[in-house]
Design a protein around this motif. Structure first.
Motif, PDB file in Angstrom:
ATOM      1  N   GLY A  28       2.825   2.232  -2.263  1.00  0.00           N
ATOM      2  CA  GLY A  28       2.882   2.802  -3.608  1.00  0.00           C
ATOM      3  C   GLY A  28       4.026   2.237  -4.429  1.00  0.00           C
ATOM      4  O   GLY A  28       4.414   2.802  -5.448  1.00  0.00           O
ATOM      5  N   LYS A  29       4.536   1.069  -4.004  1.00  0.00           N
ATOM      6  CA  LYS A  29       5.677   0.436  -4.677  1.00  0.00           C
ATOM      7  C   LYS A  29       5.410   0.113  -6.141  1.00  0.00           C
ATOM      8  O   LYS A  29       6.194   0.445  -7.014  1.00  0.00           O
ATOM      9  CB  LYS A  29       5.982  -0.891  -3.985  1.00  0.00           C
ATOM     10  CG  LYS A  29       7.278  -0.917  -3.243  1.00  0.00           C
ATOM     11  CD  LYS A  29       7.505  -2.275  -2.596  1.00  0.00           C
ATOM     12  CE  LYS A  29       6.420  -2.652  -1.651  1.00  0.00           C
ATOM     13  NZ  LYS A  29       5.532  -3.691  -1.984  1.00  0.00           N
ATOM     14  N   THR A  30       4.282  -0.556  -6.367  1.00  0.00           N
ATOM     15  CA  THR A  30       3.996  -1.003  -7.726  1.00  0.00           C
ATOM     16  C   THR A  30       3.754   0.202  -8.641  1.00  0.00           C
ATOM     17  O   THR A  30       4.287   0.265  -9.751  1.00  0.00           O
ATOM     18  CB  THR A  30       2.767  -1.951  -7.718  1.00  0.00           C
ATOM     19  OG1 THR A  30       3.059  -3.016  -6.811  1.00  0.00           O
ATOM     20  CG2 THR A  30       2.484  -2.505  -9.091  1.00  0.00           C
ATOM     21  N   THR A  31       2.982   1.149  -8.140  1.00  0.00           N
ATOM     22  CA  THR A  31       2.725   2.360  -8.921  1.00  0.00           C
ATOM     23  C   THR A  31       4.048   3.060  -9.232  1.00  0.00           C
ATOM     24  O   THR A  31       4.291   3.473 -10.373  1.00  0.00           O
ATOM     25  CB  THR A  31       1.812   3.330  -8.125  1.00  0.00           C
ATOM     26  OG1 THR A  31       0.662   2.611  -7.690  1.00  0.00           O
ATOM     27  CG2 THR A  31       1.400   4.518  -8.958  1.00  0.00           C
ATOM     28  N   GLY A  91       0.835  11.753  -7.069  1.00  0.00           N
ATOM     29  CA  GLY A  91      -0.493  11.453  -7.599  1.00  0.00           C
ATOM     30  C   GLY A  91      -0.573  10.021  -8.063  1.00  0.00           C
ATOM     31  O   GLY A  91       0.438   9.307  -8.095  1.00  0.00           O
ATOM     32  N   GLU A  92      -1.775   9.597  -8.420  1.00  0.00           N
ATOM     33  CA  GLU A  92      -1.957   8.207  -8.841  1.00  0.00           C
ATOM     34  C   GLU A  92      -1.536   7.982 -10.292  1.00  0.00           C
ATOM     35  O   GLU A  92      -1.232   6.871 -10.691  1.00  0.00           O
ATOM     36  CB  GLU A  92      -3.412   7.792  -8.645  1.00  0.00           C
ATOM     37  CG  GLU A  92      -3.783   7.733  -7.165  1.00  0.00           C
ATOM     38  CD  GLU A  92      -5.140   7.108  -6.944  1.00  0.00           C
ATOM     39  OE1 GLU A  92      -5.233   5.869  -6.922  1.00  0.00           O
ATOM     40  OE2 GLU A  92      -6.108   7.878  -6.799  1.00  0.00           O
ATOM     41  N   LYS A 146       2.567   9.921  -2.240  1.00  0.00           N
ATOM     42  CA  LYS A 146       1.317  10.561  -1.794  1.00  0.00           C
ATOM     43  C   LYS A 146       1.556  11.952  -1.205  1.00  0.00           C
ATOM     44  O   LYS A 146       0.851  12.372  -0.297  1.00  0.00           O
ATOM     45  CB  LYS A 146       0.555   9.650  -0.829  1.00  0.00           C
ATOM     46  CG  LYS A 146       0.449   8.219  -1.390  1.00  0.00           C
ATOM     47  CD  LYS A 146      -0.436   7.301  -0.625  1.00  0.00           C
ATOM     48  CE  LYS A 146      -0.204   5.865  -1.090  1.00  0.00           C
ATOM     49  NZ  LYS A 146      -1.021   4.893  -0.434  1.00  0.00           N
ATOM     50  N   GLN A 190      -1.738  -6.145 -11.353  1.00  0.00           N
ATOM     51  CA  GLN A 190      -1.615  -4.675 -11.290  1.00  0.00           C
ATOM     52  C   GLN A 190      -0.367  -4.213 -12.055  1.00  0.00           C
ATOM     53  O   GLN A 190      -0.411  -3.250 -12.821  1.00  0.00           O
ATOM     54  CB  GLN A 190      -1.511  -4.239  -9.822  1.00  0.00           C
ATOM     55  CG  GLN A 190      -1.545  -2.734  -9.622  1.00  0.00           C
ATOM     56  CD  GLN A 190      -1.183  -2.347  -8.180  1.00  0.00           C
ATOM     57  OE1 GLN A 190      -1.073  -3.216  -7.310  1.00  0.00           O
ATOM     58  NE2 GLN A 190      -0.987  -1.082  -7.943  1.00  0.00           N
ATOM     59  N   ASP A 245       0.859  14.458  -2.704  1.00  0.00           N
ATOM     60  CA  ASP A 245      -0.270  15.268  -3.197  1.00  0.00           C
ATOM     61  C   ASP A 245      -1.390  15.310  -2.169  1.00  0.00           C
ATOM     62  O   ASP A 245      -2.257  16.166  -2.221  1.00  0.00           O
ATOM     63  CB  ASP A 245      -0.810  14.693  -4.515  1.00  0.00           C
ATOM     64  CG  ASP A 245      -1.069  13.184  -4.405  1.00  0.00           C
ATOM     65  OD1 ASP A 245      -0.144  12.457  -3.987  1.00  0.00           O
ATOM     66  OD2 ASP A 245      -2.182  12.747  -4.722  1.00  0.00           O
ATOM     67  N   GLY A 276       6.324  10.864  -5.060  1.00  0.00           N
ATOM     68  CA  GLY A 276       5.134  10.548  -5.842  1.00  0.00           C
ATOM     69  C   GLY A 276       4.079  11.593  -5.512  1.00  0.00           C
ATOM     70  O   GLY A 276       3.840  11.884  -4.340  1.00  0.00           O
ATOM     71  N   GLY A 334       0.803  -1.224   0.000  1.00  0.00           N
ATOM     72  CA  GLY A 334       0.000   0.000   0.000  1.00  0.00           C
ATOM     73  C   GLY A 334       0.833   1.270   0.000  1.00  0.00           C
ATOM     74  O   GLY A 334       0.305   2.376  -0.084  1.00  0.00           O
TER      75      GLY A 334
HETATM   76  P1  GDP Z   1       2.030  -1.234  -3.230  1.00  0.00           P
HETATM   77  O1  GDP Z   1       1.127  -2.169  -2.466  1.00  0.00           O
HETATM   78  O2  GDP Z   1       3.151  -0.727  -2.381  1.00  0.00           O
HETATM   79  O3  GDP Z   1       2.509  -1.793  -4.513  1.00  0.00           O
HETATM   80  O4  GDP Z   1       1.152   0.065  -3.532  1.00  0.00           O
HETATM   81  P2  GDP Z   1       0.360   0.487  -4.845  1.00  0.00           P
HETATM   82  O5  GDP Z   1       1.311   0.912  -5.909  1.00  0.00           O
HETATM   83  O6  GDP Z   1      -0.627  -0.552  -5.195  1.00  0.00           O
HETATM   84  O7  GDP Z   1      -0.376   1.803  -4.327  1.00  0.00           O
HETATM   85  C1  GDP Z   1      -1.371   1.777  -3.328  1.00  0.00           C
HETATM   86  C2  GDP Z   1      -2.401   2.864  -3.618  1.00  0.00           C
HETATM   87  O8  GDP Z   1      -1.787   4.157  -3.506  1.00  0.00           O
HETATM   88  C3  GDP Z   1      -2.959   2.810  -5.015  1.00  0.00           C
HETATM   89  O9  GDP Z   1      -4.343   3.105  -4.954  1.00  0.00           O
HETATM   90  C4  GDP Z   1      -2.197   3.880  -5.780  1.00  0.00           C
HETATM   91  O10 GDP Z   1      -2.954   4.424  -6.839  1.00  0.00           O
HETATM   92  C5  GDP Z   1      -1.994   4.905  -4.689  1.00  0.00           C
HETATM   93  N1  GDP Z   1      -0.798   5.740  -4.916  1.00  0.00           N
HETATM   94  C6  GDP Z   1       0.472   5.359  -5.186  1.00  0.00           C
HETATM   95  N2  GDP Z   1       1.290   6.414  -5.285  1.00  0.00           N
HETATM   96  C7  GDP Z   1       0.527   7.532  -5.066  1.00  0.00           C
HETATM   97  C8  GDP Z   1       0.791   8.941  -5.010  1.00  0.00           C
HETATM   98  O11 GDP Z   1       1.930   9.437  -5.171  1.00  0.00           O
HETATM   99  N3  GDP Z   1      -0.284   9.752  -4.736  1.00  0.00           N
HETATM  100  C9  GDP Z   1      -1.536   9.254  -4.535  1.00  0.00           C
HETATM  101  N4  GDP Z   1      -2.513  10.109  -4.273  1.00  0.00           N
HETATM  102  N5  GDP Z   1      -1.807   7.942  -4.563  1.00  0.00           N
HETATM  103  C10 GDP Z   1      -0.808   7.089  -4.830  1.00  0.00           C
END
Ligand code: GDP
Length: 295
Positions: A111-114, A275-276, A248, A146, A250, A273, A109
């Motif tokens: 934001g690793k994958t994003t 934004g999404e 996050k 994802q 933003d 990061g 959660g």
């Molecule tokens: P992971 O479990 O670490 O791989 O996390 P994800 O990449 O799945 O991100 C978790 C949630 O955070 C998702 O809904 C993403 O869209 C959101 N997210 C990731 N980076 C950002 C960011 O920089 N800003 C915002 N607002 N949301 C983000």
């Protein structure tokens, strides 16, 4: 971003407006306010104390420069110290090797994958690299899916082994695949848990050992404040990572993580990061962040 902190700091400096010069008394009063503002922004207690002690010493030391108004002098000193607190210089990632291997770490959660997708997209566009995204999460098929969707969006190949339960082997095979097919940048996304646990740490440490990455980035949600700093410490003790990605920014982030992580963990923030969307990634520039905080 950091709106509340910016406002509070601005108010603190007002104490010095109208003062002819900096004195022990008006500096102490201003900095008491600054420290409160930092603590309310969830800055680590020790970090806030050291920060205001340093600013005090500098402000009193520079008192001789009478041409500058006390409030302006204080803003400048605070700006410089905020910049130092966040690392001073911009920290680059080391991707000179071909293939360069980047390992992503962090909680689920965060934001690793994003971020893996964002970084691949950015380095493909700006540095003309040929990335391969690697899915090493053997627990959550949704995580692999994802990354596949992200990879498709940015038109970057993605490596996974749906039947494997061995993330170390997946990462090793991915690097062989990159070498065989001429991909010059391998971004390895790993499994995360909701809290730090021994199994996750062992797993990512084993991946590190096996693939010897050029960069290990620790991704953390900036909204989690002091927790972000504590998690960073735990990951750093196990992985000795190279840099932090603050995601996050933003959102309604108070600023504590951005301001504390560098001095607590002694590793630079390299990216943020914001934004999404996949283009919501920026290199982290300490001085520019200090500009924003001070408005
Ligand atoms: P992971 O479990 O670490 O791989 O996390 P994800 O990449 O799945 O991100 C978790 C949630 O955070 C998702 O809904 C993403 O869209 C959101 N997210 C990731 N980076 C950002 C960011 O920089 N800003 C915002 N607002 N949301 C983000």
């Amino acid at each position: 971003m950091f709106d509340n902190l910016s406002e509070r700091l601005e108010r603190s400096f007002k104490i010095l407006k109208g003062e002819g010069k900096i004195t022990e008394i008006n500096v102490a009063e201003t900095l008491k306010d600054v420290r409160k503002a930092l603590l309310d922004a969830d800055v680590n207690y020790k970090v806030a104390k050291t920060f205001t002690d340093t600013v005090k010493e500098k402000a009193i030391g520079q008192n001789v420069l009478t041409a500058v108004k006390p409030s302006q002098l204080m803003v400048k000193i605070v700006h410089d110290e905020l910049t130092q607190l966040m690392g001073g210089e911009t920290a680059e990632i080391d991707i000179n090797a071909r293939p360069a291997v980047i390992l992503m770490s962090g909680l689920q959660g965060s934001g690793k994958t994003t971020f893996s997708g964002k970084l691949a997209r950015m380095l493909k566009a700006k540095k003309n690299r040929k990335p391969l995204l690697v899915a090493c999460d053997v627990y959550r098929p949704a995580a692999i899916e994802q990354l596949r969707v992200l990879a498709e969006q940015i038109e970057v190949p993605m490596y996974c082994e749906l039947d494997s339960k061995n993330p170390v082997e997946i990462a090793q095979h991915a690097i062989l695949e990159a070498k065989a097919k001429g991909y010059d940048l391998v971004i390895v996304d790993t499994a995360g848990r909701l809290a730090v646990d021994e199994q996750m740490m062992n797993e990512i440490a084993a991946i590190k050992e096996a693939i010897n990455p050029n960069e290990i980035l620790f991704v953390v949600d900036s909204m989690t404040g002091q927790d972000a700093v504590n998690t960073a410490k735990e990951f750093n003790e196990r992985l000795d990572f190279n840099g932090v990605v603050l995601t996050k920014l933003d959102g309604d982030t108070r600023g504590g993580a951005a301001l504390s992580i560098r001095s607590v963990v002694n590793k630079p923030i390299k990216f943020v990061g914001t934004g999404e969307k996949l283009d919501a990634i920026d290199q982290f520039h300490p001085a520019r962040m200090a500009d924003r905080i001070l408005g």
